[in-house]
Motif scaffolding. Structure first.
Motif, mmCIF file in Angstrom:
data_model
loop_
_atom_site.group_PDB
_atom_site.id
_atom_site.type_symbol
_atom_site.label_atom_id
_atom_site.label_comp_id
_atom_site.label_asym_id
_atom_site.label_seq_id
_atom_site.Cartn_x
_atom_site.Cartn_y
_atom_site.Cartn_z
ATOM 1 N N LEU A 50 0.855 -1.301 -0.069
ATOM 2 C CA LEU A 50 -0.071 -0.123 0.156
ATOM 3 C C LEU A 50 0.827 1.382 -0.078
ATOM 4 N N SER A 54 -3.421 5.129 -0.356
ATOM 5 C CA SER A 54 -4.516 3.947 -0.180
ATOM 6 C C SER A 54 -4.892 3.389 1.184
ATOM 7 N N LEU A 58 -8.526 3.044 2.366
ATOM 8 C CA LEU A 58 -9.041 1.715 2.771
ATOM 9 C C LEU A 58 -9.471 1.983 4.201
ATOM 10 N N ARG A 89 -8.148 7.460 -7.331
ATOM 11 C CA ARG A 89 -7.592 6.511 -6.116
ATOM 12 C C ARG A 89 -8.668 5.579 -6.308
ATOM 13 N N ARG A 92 -7.862 3.128 -8.868
ATOM 14 C CA ARG A 92 -6.567 2.405 -8.878
ATOM 15 C C ARG A 92 -6.855 1.462 -7.641
ATOM 16 N N LEU A 93 -7.629 1.570 -6.931
ATOM 17 C CA LEU A 93 -7.909 0.626 -5.579
ATOM 18 C C LEU A 93 -8.874 -0.473 -6.331
ATOM 19 N N LEU A 98 -8.794 -4.151 -4.377
ATOM 20 C CA LEU A 98 -9.142 -3.717 -2.840
ATOM 21 C C LEU A 98 -10.395 -3.369 -2.545
ATOM 22 N N LEU A 115 -14.963 -2.096 0.430
ATOM 23 C CA LEU A 115 -13.999 -2.887 0.672
ATOM 24 C C LEU A 115 -14.249 -4.133 0.139
ATOM 25 N N GLY A 119 -9.191 -6.319 0.452
ATOM 26 C CA GLY A 119 -9.004 -4.822 0.958
ATOM 27 C C GLY A 119 -9.199 -4.864 2.377
#
Length: 163
Positions: A50, A54, A58, A89, A92-93, A98, A115, A119
């Protein structure tokens, strides 16, 4: 026991006796401690794949409680970033598996970020690692000193937090 900050303050007193460098005793140490904290945070997060940004997203989702979901707007306010930054963001997650996006059950126009199981595992492991590293940074303090420091720092930050 003198440290580098004491030497810096003494040098300023010698070179500029017209100034009172006393605030450096506090703020130079806070600055140095912040650097050590940043390194510890980066190491804790990197060990879980991470980045600090991130982890911020999260952890906001994880703190929300089950089912670990928030709207992008709430995530923006909790992480203090713009809409475009949050979109990037979340993208990308999502790509990393995640988080996932889905429509709100009551209003499909509303997007919710949730999540995923990986994640949850990543943020939980990173948080445990972070707390271990932060505890190590506090290890030099006596038992009651963290509470005293907490109170002093809270008082120092109050004007900036709007409380």
């Amino acid at each position: 026991m003198e440290d580098e900050v004491d030497r810096i303050v003494d040098a300023w007193r010698r070179e500029r006796p017209d100034l009172d460098p006393a605030p450096l005793h506090v703020f130079s140490r806070i600055s140095r401690l912040a650097r050590h904290l940043e390194l510890a945070r980066r190491a804790a997060f990197a060990a879980r794949g991470l980045e600090p940004w991130s982890f911020d997203v999260l952890s906001a989702l994880r703190r929300a409680g089950a089912p670990y979901e928030l709207t992008p707007g709430v995530l923006m306010s909790q992480t203090l970033v713009s809409s475009g930054t949050m979109t990037n963001r979340v993208d990308r997650l999502v790509a990393a598996g995640l988080v996932e996006r889905h429509g709100h059950p009551g209003d499909r126009r509303v997007v919710v970020v949730r999540l995923t199981d990986p994640g949850v595992a990543a943020v939980d492991a990173a948080m445990a690692d972070l707390l271990d590293r932060e505890s190590a940074l506090l290890a030099a303090l006596d038992k009651g000193e963290p509470a005293v420091l907490t109170t002093a720092l809270r008082d120092l930050l109050r004007p900036f937090d709007g409380d």
